[in-house]
Scaffold this motif. Structure first.
Motif, mmCIF file in Angstrom:
data_model
loop_
_atom_site.group_PDB
_atom_site.id
_atom_site.type_symbol
_atom_site.label_atom_id
_atom_site.label_comp_id
_atom_site.label_asym_id
_atom_site.label_seq_id
_atom_site.Cartn_x
_atom_site.Cartn_y
_atom_site.Cartn_z
ATOM 1 N N GLY A 57 0.707 -1.235 -0.200
ATOM 2 C CA GLY A 57 0.189 0.029 0.091
ATOM 3 C C GLY A 57 0.937 1.203 -0.188
ATOM 4 O O GLY A 57 0.341 2.353 -0.292
ATOM 5 N N ALA A 58 2.409 1.095 0.554
ATOM 6 C CA ALA A 58 3.086 2.093 0.181
ATOM 7 C C ALA A 58 2.850 3.352 -1.209
ATOM 8 O O ALA A 58 2.461 4.333 -1.550
ATOM 9 N N ALA A 59 2.520 2.897 -2.514
ATOM 10 C CA ALA A 59 2.689 3.599 -3.530
ATOM 11 C C ALA A 59 0.643 4.006 -3.481
ATOM 12 O O ALA A 59 0.329 5.025 -4.245
ATOM 13 N N GLU A 60 -0.002 3.272 -2.463
ATOM 14 C CA GLU A 60 -1.543 4.448 -2.389
ATOM 15 C C GLU A 60 -1.482 5.693 -2.473
ATOM 16 O O GLU A 60 -2.711 5.723 -3.284
ATOM 17 N N PRO A 61 -1.157 5.780 -1.762
ATOM 18 C CA PRO A 61 -0.807 7.590 -1.722
ATOM 19 C C PRO A 61 -1.182 8.668 -2.535
ATOM 20 O O PRO A 61 -1.754 9.269 -2.699
ATOM 21 N N PHE A 62 -0.131 7.649 -3.395
ATOM 22 C CA PHE A 62 -0.155 8.669 -4.840
ATOM 23 C C PHE A 62 -1.203 8.183 -6.318
ATOM 24 O O PHE A 62 -1.021 9.132 -6.971
ATOM 25 N N GLY A 63 -2.640 7.538 -5.596
ATOM 26 C CA GLY A 63 -2.846 7.552 -7.198
ATOM 27 C C GLY A 63 -3.070 5.853 -7.753
ATOM 28 O O GLY A 63 -1.911 5.933 -7.624
ATOM 29 N N PRO A 64 -4.253 5.948 -7.614
ATOM 30 C CA PRO A 64 -4.488 4.971 -8.753
ATOM 31 C C PRO A 64 -3.569 4.945 -9.880
ATOM 32 O O PRO A 64 -2.832 3.988 -10.569
ATOM 33 N N GLU A 65 -3.249 5.867 -10.760
ATOM 34 C CA GLU A 65 -2.305 6.067 -11.968
ATOM 35 C C GLU A 65 -1.379 6.077 -11.306
ATOM 36 O O GLU A 65 0.031 4.809 -12.625
ATOM 37 N N MET A 66 -0.550 6.353 -10.477
ATOM 38 C CA MET A 66 1.306 5.650 -10.184
ATOM 39 C C MET A 66 1.021 3.922 -10.117
ATOM 40 O O MET A 66 2.049 3.264 -10.657
ATOM 41 N N GLU A 67 0.117 3.635 -9.074
ATOM 42 C CA GLU A 67 -0.278 2.267 -9.039
ATOM 43 C C GLU A 67 -0.021 1.774 -10.639
ATOM 44 O O GLU A 67 0.719 0.541 -10.421
ATOM 45 N N ALA A 68 -1.105 1.985 -11.014
ATOM 46 C CA ALA A 68 -0.581 1.773 -12.490
ATOM 47 C C ALA A 68 0.311 1.382 -13.561
ATOM 48 O O ALA A 68 1.041 0.273 -13.892
ATOM 49 N N VAL A 69 1.337 2.618 -13.298
ATOM 50 C CA VAL A 69 2.326 2.526 -13.743
ATOM 51 C C VAL A 69 3.164 1.356 -13.162
ATOM 52 O O VAL A 69 4.232 1.232 -14.473
ATOM 53 N N LEU A 70 3.715 1.163 -11.474
ATOM 54 C CA LEU A 70 4.265 1.114 -10.979
ATOM 55 C C LEU A 70 4.177 -1.039 -11.989
ATOM 56 O O LEU A 70 5.046 -2.313 -11.749
ATOM 57 N N PHE A 71 2.726 -0.906 -11.701
ATOM 58 C CA PHE A 71 2.372 -2.686 -12.136
ATOM 59 C C PHE A 71 3.311 -3.061 -14.032
ATOM 60 O O PHE A 71 3.595 -3.654 -14.143
ATOM 61 N N ALA A 72 3.328 -1.526 -14.673
ATOM 62 C CA ALA A 72 3.398 -1.426 -15.380
ATOM 63 C C ALA A 72 4.711 -2.006 -16.065
ATOM 64 O O ALA A 72 5.841 -2.446 -16.127
ATOM 65 N N ALA A 73 5.672 -1.459 -15.030
ATOM 66 C CA ALA A 73 6.916 -1.870 -15.426
ATOM 67 C C ALA A 73 7.690 -2.978 -14.422
ATOM 68 O O ALA A 73 8.167 -3.526 -15.044
ATOM 69 N N ALA A 74 7.331 -3.382 -13.715
ATOM 70 C CA ALA A 74 7.088 -4.509 -13.205
ATOM 71 C C ALA A 74 7.173 -6.368 -14.627
ATOM 72 O O ALA A 74 7.320 -6.540 -14.525
ATOM 73 N N ARG A 75 5.367 -5.458 -14.847
ATOM 74 C CA ARG A 75 5.182 -6.488 -16.176
ATOM 75 C C ARG A 75 6.174 -6.075 -17.334
ATOM 76 O O ARG A 75 6.828 -7.576 -17.902
#
Length: 220
Positions: A57-75
């Motif tokens: 949940g560390a990225a949650e405060p930065f919003g769903p866009e940031m989470e999506a970018v992190l998922f994309a980078a990991a993928r």
């Protein structure tokens, strides 16, 4: 097979994907298939580092866009380091979650712009799309009950802790994907007993592998 076969496993929390991946992997290995079993977020060293950031949940405060970018980078790291090379050498790849989870969790149920999600997906997968996707469908209330029992005293992760209404939206989004891509997606009734679910998974996967082998023979 000259080229491998990529199977992704999707569905809501507590749907039993991990259990069924392990059972299917044992059957495929017994048949002599070369196999790679992996997961998202994670699956490669770089992606595993991002996994903790996302699920904690560390990225949650930065919003769903940031989470999506992190998922994309990991993928992207996962695809380039593990999945694409495995497919190229002829392995069967079983992946616990892939692009459809991003479509559902950040896209359909996360209200992110479809154009933004499509652009991220295109970069992240670089043409690597599952040959087959099994979508494990279960009532979210039952799925969360299972997830809670499995987790015990551990803290719910970033996605498990959300409301039942959010989990219901995710279920509907997964089913919408299955309806829109029936040539790729197979819906599995995950509310059945583990043995019955295993039978359904086995039938679907081995039928797909047999059809693939038949096509390769015809094509020469």
């Amino acid at each position: 097979m000259a080229r491998g076969f990529f199977i992704s496993f999707e569905g809501g929390e507590g749907a039993g994907k991990s259990t069924q991946i392990a059972r299917l992997a044992a059957k495929l290995r017994a048949k002599g298939y070369d196999l790679v079993v992996t997961r998202e977020p994670g699956g490669s060293p770089g992606a595993e580092a991002v996994r903790h950031v996302i699920l904690s949940g560390a990225a949650e405060p930065f919003g769903p866009e940031m989470e999506a970018v992190l998922f994309a980078a990991a993928r992207s790291d996962h695809v380039e380091q593990l999945i694409a090379p495995a497919i190229a050498r002829g392995s069967i790849v079983l992946c616990d979650r892939f692009l459809d989870s991003s479509r559902v969790y950040q896209g359909g149920a996360g209200d992110l712009d479809p154009g933004f999600m499509t652009a991220l997906e295109r970069v992240a997968v670089n043409g690597t799309i599952p040959d087959m996707t099994l979508i494990f469908d279960i009532d979210p209330a039952e799925g969360l009950k299972r997830a809670n029992a499995r987790r015990g005293d551990e803290t719910p992760d970033r996605f498990e802790k959300e409301t039942l209404a959010v989990h219901q939206r995710r279920r509907e989004a997964f089913l919408a994907i299955a309806r829109s891509e029936p040539e790729r997606c197979v819906v599995i009734d995950a509310s059945a007993s583990p043995d019955d679910v295993e039978d359904a998974v086995t039938a679907a996967v081995f039928a797909a592998l047999e059809a693939r082998a038949a096509r390769e023979i015809v094509e020469g």
